[in-house]
Design a protein around this motif. Sequence first.
Motif, PDB file in Angstrom:
ATOM      1  N   HIS A  43      15.363 -38.461   1.712  1.00 56.21           N
ATOM      2  CA  HIS A  43      14.306 -37.890   2.524  1.00 56.21           C
ATOM      3  C   HIS A  43      14.774 -37.749   3.962  1.00 56.21           C
ATOM      4  O   HIS A  43      15.729 -38.388   4.395  1.00 56.21           O
ATOM      5  N   THR A  44      14.064 -36.940   4.724  1.00 53.42           N
ATOM      6  CA  THR A  44      14.318 -36.879   6.157  1.00 53.42           C
ATOM      7  C   THR A  44      13.876 -38.196   6.783  1.00 53.42           C
ATOM      8  O   THR A  44      13.052 -38.930   6.220  1.00 53.42           O
ATOM      9  N   GLU A  99       7.651 -35.907  11.430  1.00 50.26           N
ATOM     10  CA  GLU A  99       8.553 -34.995  12.133  1.00 50.26           C
ATOM     11  C   GLU A  99       7.804 -33.741  12.589  1.00 50.26           C
ATOM     12  O   GLU A  99       6.643 -33.517  12.240  1.00 50.26           O
ATOM     13  N   ILE A 115       7.592 -30.510   5.567  1.00 57.19           N
ATOM     14  CA  ILE A 115       8.547 -30.842   4.521  1.00 57.19           C
ATOM     15  C   ILE A 115       7.928 -30.473   3.169  1.00 57.19           C
ATOM     16  O   ILE A 115       6.709 -30.497   3.003  1.00 57.19           O
TER      17      ILE A 115
END
Length: 583
Positions: free
Chosen positions: A516-517, A539, A543
């Motif tokens: 994952h980010t 973020e 996503i």
Amino acid sequence: MQREVLYHRPKNNYAYAYDEKTLHIRLRTKKGDVQSVHLIYGDPYNWIDGCWQIQKSEMTKSGSDEWFDYYVIEVSPEFRRLRYGFELMNENEKLVYTEKGFYEEAPRDDTSYYFCFPFLNKADVFRAPEWVKNTVWYQIFPERFANGNPANDPEGALAWGSAAPSKTNFFGGDFEGVIQHLDHLASLGINGIYFTPIFKAKSNHKYDTIDYFEIDPQFGTKETFRQLVDACHEKGIKVMLDAVFNHSGFYFEPFQDVLRNQENSQYKNWFHIREFPVITEPKPNYDTFAFEKNMPKLNTENPEVKEYLLKVARFWVEEFNIDGWRLDVANEVDHQFWREFRSTVKSVKPDAYILGEIWHDSMPWLQGDQFDAVMNYPFTTAALDFLAFDKITGSEFADKITNVLQSYPANVNEVAFNLLDSHDTPRVLTLAKENKERVRQLYTLMLSFPGTPCIYYGDEVGMTGEMDPGCRKCMEWDEEKQDRSLFEDIQKLITFRSDHSAFGNGGTLSFIKGSHTPGTLLYKKTSADETLLFAFNSESEPITLEEGLFDGFSNAVNLWTGENISPAHAVVNANDSLILKLS
């Protein structure tokens, strides 16, 4: 296999009675070092032809943090006693881990090799009140919630909200104000109120008690308090009071007697006085809370002090039917006092909730003989570090929280007191730099987490405030100045918690790790009848969730909107969260 990293002990959070028939057994291994773990176990008295009879059951990996993997199994020994060890395997090795060391095969000629759970005694089962698992708390700082009766305002009280809060000013908040606004709380969905101290004191915060048996006059009378408790109970709301037993106030009569009579005072042993005469400047020569001269530390080992405070503990439960005590600075009071405190309170009301204020590892207080729970500040710190301060990634949050959850038995975690802020901290909206999207994420996280969550008064309508005294503003009752959208979102989350078995304590939490980010956090909550997927994105870009997350499920419904979501189009917007019901 790195043997020196393996850890188990047959007590506390590694082997405990979950209920009268069930044991939970845990093992810690080095992260990534083991492929499978089986529990080898049997009754110590079950022998056939000189051979101990054993069973073998696979353990489940219950979580991982930065350094370790954790495995757990639930067993119900027929005769309530157990000897056991662990069989560990990876691609290179099989290893049997016992109390006496390591073996290639499980020894069966003597049970003394093995870990021992001697007997599952009913009296040893950790029992917290069942109702707490389904309670959403609301913390009220009484001086600043609502002024319902100006006639009992303290001298010099200011008009409501007419000035910034200070450490010394008063605005006249009282019990009648709370009674008048119970509909607001019921509408929000809370079913427990935690009041900071209400007893007679000099300050506006009331942590400097003058008389533990009297209501502070600015809040009302004992009869008003009785009306408040009754009104709360009529609405299904529990009431928890704050007990300051670590220290008294400077104007507590026994301490005043010491100041007047010094070494001749009959109360000199009620406190920890290092020498006479007693002095307050430049530093007090008696023990205090921190170095606060106005808060002399009580000697809870003194029989007279103990008798006095235990009468206090009994009185407010017996006379006013309160439902719990929150214990201030609980870790600085001796364990024996808390054992007697628990016995006293539970003898009056067996399902009263006993909550300790402890900021660190609390296992010594959570073994069934002292507290039901502690305030879960490790959760607070990790949640804020992830979603308010951007100090850690979603993966690091999962590591920290896994460590917290593994530090306590499951039946302790189910009643842990979770919070985002309080009268001792800046408000959550201020901590999040007034980013309301992040605050919504934080409430989604807290309200779906194991334990019993608490909302600090005014947070639900978007109040801000820096560290004390800034976090103690007068409650905003003008709806035009309230954030009603935030109120409705928190209201909806509380409804989710009550309407969906997996959302709260009915669901088992499992973090989902992967590529994952950094700003992504994923976990599932699973109960007997439903599975919920939680996805957080901290973020600045949306996503899309990986389709593999939906394997084994044919349908996904957005809990917020009721819309069906295609796995190929499961998008989490920037600074947002998504809750999906999978089926």
